[in-house]
Scaffold this motif. Structure first.
Motif, PDB file in Angstrom:
ATOM      1  N   THR A 115      -0.695  11.853  11.577  1.00  0.00           N
ATOM      2  CA  THR A 115      -0.366  10.616  12.294  1.00  0.00           C
ATOM      3  C   THR A 115      -0.893   9.422  11.512  1.00  0.00           C
ATOM      4  O   THR A 115      -2.077   9.350  11.182  1.00  0.00           O
ATOM      5  CB  THR A 115      -0.974  10.614  13.706  1.00  0.00           C
ATOM      6  N   TYR A 116       0.024   8.517  11.213  1.00  0.00           N
ATOM      7  CA  TYR A 116      -0.353   7.236  10.601  1.00  0.00           C
ATOM      8  C   TYR A 116      -0.251   6.154  11.673  1.00  0.00           C
ATOM      9  O   TYR A 116       0.733   6.099  12.420  1.00  0.00           O
ATOM     10  CB  TYR A 116       0.595   6.877   9.468  1.00  0.00           C
ATOM     11  N   GLN A 117      -1.269   5.305  11.709  1.00  0.00           N
ATOM     12  CA  GLN A 117      -1.241   4.190  12.657  1.00  0.00           C
ATOM     13  C   GLN A 117      -1.546   2.893  11.916  1.00  0.00           C
ATOM     14  O   GLN A 117      -2.682   2.404  11.901  1.00  0.00           O
ATOM     15  CB  GLN A 117      -2.264   4.423  13.782  1.00  0.00           C
ATOM     16  N   PRO A 118      -0.531   2.306  11.219  1.00  0.00           N
ATOM     17  CA  PRO A 118      -0.744   1.006  10.572  1.00  0.00           C
ATOM     18  C   PRO A 118      -0.931  -0.068  11.642  1.00  0.00           C
ATOM     19  O   PRO A 118      -0.272  -0.030  12.688  1.00  0.00           O
ATOM     20  CB  PRO A 118       0.545   0.784   9.779  1.00  0.00           C
ATOM     21  N   TYR A 119      -1.841  -1.014  11.378  1.00  0.00           N
ATOM     22  CA  TYR A 119      -2.121  -2.021  12.406  1.00  0.00           C
ATOM     23  C   TYR A 119      -2.449  -3.370  11.780  1.00  0.00           C
ATOM     24  O   TYR A 119      -2.766  -3.493  10.600  1.00  0.00           O
ATOM     25  CB  TYR A 119      -3.265  -1.560  13.320  1.00  0.00           C
ATOM     26  N   LEU A 120      -2.370  -4.387  12.628  1.00  0.00           N
ATOM     27  CA  LEU A 120      -2.865  -5.735  12.345  1.00  0.00           C
ATOM     28  C   LEU A 120      -3.956  -6.034  13.357  1.00  0.00           C
ATOM     29  O   LEU A 120      -3.829  -5.661  14.529  1.00  0.00           O
ATOM     30  CB  LEU A 120      -1.752  -6.780  12.489  1.00  0.00           C
ATOM     31  N   ILE A 148       0.850  -1.193   0.000  1.00  0.00           N
ATOM     32  CA  ILE A 148       0.000   0.000   0.000  1.00  0.00           C
ATOM     33  C   ILE A 148       0.889   1.248   0.000  1.00  0.00           C
ATOM     34  O   ILE A 148       1.860   1.322   0.769  1.00  0.00           O
ATOM     35  CB  ILE A 148      -0.903   0.046   1.257  1.00  0.00           C
ATOM     36  N   ASN A 149       0.554   2.219  -0.830  1.00  0.00           N
ATOM     37  CA  ASN A 149       1.159   3.550  -0.774  1.00  0.00           C
ATOM     38  C   ASN A 149       0.044   4.522  -0.425  1.00  0.00           C
ATOM     39  O   ASN A 149      -0.889   4.714  -1.216  1.00  0.00           O
ATOM     40  CB  ASN A 149       1.792   3.890  -2.131  1.00  0.00           C
ATOM     41  N   TYR A 150       0.104   5.121   0.754  1.00  0.00           N
ATOM     42  CA  TYR A 150      -0.969   6.005   1.245  1.00  0.00           C
ATOM     43  C   TYR A 150      -0.366   7.386   1.502  1.00  0.00           C
ATOM     44  O   TYR A 150       0.563   7.520   2.301  1.00  0.00           O
ATOM     45  CB  TYR A 150      -1.547   5.438   2.541  1.00  0.00           C
ATOM     46  N   CYS A 185       2.912  13.759   3.065  1.00  0.00           N
ATOM     47  CA  CYS A 185       3.460  12.709   3.927  1.00  0.00           C
ATOM     48  C   CYS A 185       2.871  11.379   3.474  1.00  0.00           C
ATOM     49  O   CYS A 185       1.648  11.246   3.354  1.00  0.00           O
ATOM     50  CB  CYS A 185       3.100  12.987   5.382  1.00  0.00           C
ATOM     51  N   SER A 186       3.728  10.402   3.203  1.00  0.00           N
ATOM     52  CA  SER A 186       3.281   9.094   2.678  1.00  0.00           C
ATOM     53  C   SER A 186       3.764   7.970   3.576  1.00  0.00           C
ATOM     54  O   SER A 186       4.832   8.061   4.188  1.00  0.00           O
ATOM     55  CB  SER A 186       3.833   8.850   1.270  1.00  0.00           C
ATOM     56  N   ILE A 187       2.968   6.924   3.618  1.00  0.00           N
ATOM     57  CA  ILE A 187       3.393   5.685   4.267  1.00  0.00           C
ATOM     58  C   ILE A 187       3.313   4.562   3.253  1.00  0.00           C
ATOM     59  O   ILE A 187       2.350   4.464   2.488  1.00  0.00           O
ATOM     60  CB  ILE A 187       2.547   5.381   5.522  1.00  0.00           C
ATOM     61  N   HIS A 188       4.375   3.766   3.181  1.00  0.00           N
ATOM     62  CA  HIS A 188       4.366   2.534   2.389  1.00  0.00           C
ATOM     63  C   HIS A 188       4.196   1.392   3.384  1.00  0.00           C
ATOM     64  O   HIS A 188       5.049   1.198   4.258  1.00  0.00           O
ATOM     65  CB  HIS A 188       5.673   2.356   1.619  1.00  0.00           C
TER      66      HIS A 188
END
Length: 768
Positions: free
Chosen positions: A168-173, A154-156, A256-259
């Motif tokens: 703030t990005y909070q990637p989770y499982l 994912i590129n967000y 700001c991006s999160i991969h």
């Protein structure tokens, strides 16, 4: 649902404008998969509106205990269900502490979603005004890798439009998930461990009862304007959840991006105690390659698939979009690399039908995979049934059959029957015939007889034994009859002498007898092994033959047609054209009692037999039966329009064939059956492919020769397709005036076109 909200485009599925009422439908239509896993097009960020969250792992299922009002002897204990797997795509997003949630935003503009079928990725973009008046621009792109089928990426990206901000990005499982479809609200997953290794996170879990072990994993990278930044994340952890929080200040106008990389490792492919190690290996490869390189590899993999599987249509964008949508989802669902997997009617797009295997695979899917892959893929699908032969014999024994009679299940994950509607489980026995027909169809198309002595003959013997025992001698008719069945038309239950069932039973017995002789003559070792295993005798074979030669077929002398079943003409024969449209679809408007007493046909039944066994009937016979049965057909099965399109094309009724084609190809895109929110109709998509290749292209195999009778709808300027026929790739291009054939390879190929022999040399265009 607004039927026109999907924008016509030859290579993409496009949605513009955010409509909360269409979210569930879009989650189905924009689903992605790679054969090993798949997911509905849920938003990565939080969404508090109505949604159907679904991620699925191929081959991982749960035996959900049957729920029925009254238990009947022979009922399956459970219905196998593909499970909503732990969620790895989630990324909570907040700006200055305000959560991004499209359901609660003050304003959402410029919303666009694209499923790019040519390159195999899903994207979304929009601008939003949050409750705190911060305006942001969001773009996302994600895909499930074909090259590394345990991995998704994912590129967000978020851009602050009207002020400086903290993003703030909070990637989770999350393994605390449930199925939409559950009989008893059972807990399907048992979470075993939640762990991290630096910025990699892992949740190991196992399915209850079936004990499949999985590891769901993730790792992320953060970027400002494409430059990586290192932030120590804040970790939040519970018994079923783990997240990393990255807070980053950005200037107005900065992005700001999160991969995020994630996916599943499964004990179907690894040792249970090595799942985390395997996940680390996948993540290391992903981070080393980076999102852009992985995406480039994805594009190359899809280019290779499309080079063989694509069907082009000139002059009709909706028809073009429809067929590519169908081909794309077939390849997302099954790629033929694993003989323990099969094709669920919904693929990875929803939970209806449990993700299990039906007779759809043999009747509709095998031709697509034979012609657009190599024959090993179709052979794997046949091998799947051979490996379940013992279970098919057990299934028959539970219903009172003996001596190795085999009844293949209506619905299965592991060979056991797990469907529990009596009128289908016990009565829709024609499914056995589709298994035998697929063996015949495979040999006819590939010329590879070796499957039959190696595996197929044992399957054919088990099926023939079932038909032998299921037939009853009628002293009144002096014929053998088959009582208490449901044909392909599921709007008729517990009927006697369904013509299609009787015909395919007779054919199966004769086909088994023919192949016993062929194997006896040419494969002596295999023959002796099979005789030793099955203990077939001349007396038994003679008894089969007697039944096949004396099978009863209901017939109406006045109309000169075979009757769908005994008593069909006792019905009030009001055609669909004279049915009040407010009563459609009848399966949603009428009681079951009323449906059963009506003449209405859900899908091709008698006509299904005439499609399978076309060579046994004249065009005039087909026409008589088509003219009688199609007017009573409501086409409320996804498998109906494709067969009728093929037959209408054979009868030169091109306008009707085109209408049926458009319906089958856009069944989900235009939501004909008002149920797309539940998932897509994957197996009928293979029928759509057949409606072009076999319908308009007129492709058949006759006398060991590939034959064509090309036709073209007046709405099209031209269309083209490729088929892999016995390891020779033939491209066919049909226009309004001519048909062109081009052959790849180094040997010439003789084909028949409109009844005349045509020889095609490699790399030499032949125009007819």
């Amino acid at each position: 649902m607004n039927l026109d909200y999907i924008i016509p485009n030859p290579w993409s599925i496009l949605e513009e404008g955010f409509d909360p009422d269409q979210v569930k439908a879009s989650e189905s239509l924009f689903s992605i998969g790679n054969g090993a896993m798949g997911q509905r097009a849920n938003f990565e960020e939080k969404y508090s509106g109505p949604t159907f969250q679904g991620s699925y792992i191929a081959g991982v299922y749960y035996p959900d205990k049957t729920r029925v009002g009254w238990w009947k002897n022979g009922y399956p204990e459970y219905f196998a269900k593909v499970l909503n797997a732990p969620n790895w795509i989630g990324i909570n997003v907040s700006v200055n502490g305000e959560a991004l949630d499209l359901h609660t935003c003050k304003k959402v503009d410029n919303f666009k979603r694209e499923l790019n079928m040519k390159e195999g990725w899903l994207s979304r973009s929009f601008t939003a005004t949050l409750q705190n008046d911060i305006e942001i621009e969001v773009t996302t792109k994600r895909f499930l890798s074909l090259d590394m089928d345990e991995l998704g990426a994912i590129n967000y990206s978020v851009k602050s439009l009207n002020s400086d901000a903290t993003i703030t990005y909070q990637p989770y499982l999350d393994s605390g998930i449930t199925n939409e479809d559950t009989n008893w609200d059972d807990k399907f997953w048992d979470t075993l461990s939640v762990s991290q290794d630096n910025e990699k996170a892992f949740i190991t879990a196992k399915t209850m009862k079936t004990g499949f072990h999985t590891c769901t994993f993730m790792a992320s990278q953060l970027f400002i304007n494409d430059n990586e930044v290192k932030i120590q994340p804040k970790v939040d952890k519970s018994e079923t959840y783990i997240s990393f929080s990255y807070a980053q200040k950005v200037n107005k106008g900065d992005t700001c991006s999160i991969h995020k990389f994630g996916g599943y490792t499964v004990d179907r492919n690894h040792q249970k105690d090595e799942l985390i190690a395997a996940a680390k290996t996948v993540l290391d490869k992903a981070i080393s390659a980076g999102f852009s390189n992985l995406l480039e590899t994805q594009k190359q993999a899809w280019t290779k698939i499309w080079d063989m599987a694509d069907i082009t249509i000139e002059g009709d964008i909706k028809a073009q979009q429809g067929i590519r949508f169908n081909i794309f989802h077939l390849n997302q669902t099954y790629l033929g690399t694993d003989a323990t997997l099969n094709i669920g009617p919904k693929g990875f797009t929803g939970e209806k039908y449990g993700g299990s295997t039906y007779w759809d695979t043999e009747a509709y899917c095998i031709p697509f995979y034979m012609a657009t892959k190599d024959q090993s893929v179709a052979r794997n699908l046949l091998t799947y049934r051979y490996k379940h032969l013992e279970k098919a014999i057990e299934n028959a024994e539970k219903l009172g059959f003996s001596n190795g009679a085999a009844l293949y299940p209506m619905v299965t994950m592991n060979g056991e029957e797990c469907h529990n509607e009596w009128e289908i489980t016990f009565e829709e026995i024609h499914r056995n015939g589709a298994i035998a027909f697929a063996i015949f169809n495979y040999y006819r198309y590939t010329g590879d007889f070796s499957y039959i002595p190696e595996m197929g003959l044992e399957v054919l013997i088990g099926i023939a034994r079932f038909w032998h025992q299921r037939a009853t001698f009628s002293a009144d008719k002096n014929k053998y009859v088959i009582l208490g069945v449901t044909g392909p038309n599921e709007y008729e239950n517990n009927v006697n002498n369904n013509w299609y069932t009787n015909y395919i039973a007779q054919w199966c017995i004769n086909y088994a007898l023919d192949n016993i002789e062929k194997v006896k003559e040419g494969y002596e070792d295999d023959y002796m092994r099979i005789v030793g295993k099955t203990r077939i005798t001349h007396t038994e074979l003679a008894s089969w033959k007697k039944i096949a030669d004396n099978m009863f077929f209901p017939y109406d002398e006045e109309r000169n047609i075979y009757l769908q079943q005994d008593g069909f003409l006792d019905k009030e024969l009001i055609t669909v054209a004279d049915l009040d449209q407010s009563q459609r679809p009848i399966n949603q408007k009428w009681s079951w009692d009323r449906i059963l007493r009506s003449p209405y046909i859900k899908q091709a039944d008698t006509l299904q037999g005439m499609y399978f066994f076309e060579d046994q009937f004249t065009t005039e016979e087909l026409e008589r039966h088509f003219d009688f049965y199609e007017p009573f057909t409501v086409h409320e099965s996804s498998l109906s329009p494709c067969v009728h399109s093929i037959q209408a094309a054979k009868l030169d009724r091109m306008e009707q064939a085109y209408t049926f084609y458009l319906r089958t190809s856009r069944l989900d895109l235009d939501d004909y059956n008002h149920e797309v929110h539940e998932g897509l109709h994957i197996t009928s998509m293979a029928g759509t492919w057949m409606s072009i290749v076999e319908g308009f292209g007129g492709m058949r195999v006759k006398n060991d020769t590939l034959t064509f009778e090309p036709k073209i709808p007046e709405q099209w300027e031209a269309y083209s397709f490729k088929v892999n026929f016995r390891n020779q790739i033939l491209k066919v291009n049909v226009s309004q005036n001519e048909t062109q054939f081009e052959l790849e390879g180094d040997a010439e190929l003789q084909i028949m076109v409109n009844g005349k022999t045509v020889t095609i040399s490699p790399n030499n265009l032949v125009t007819v």
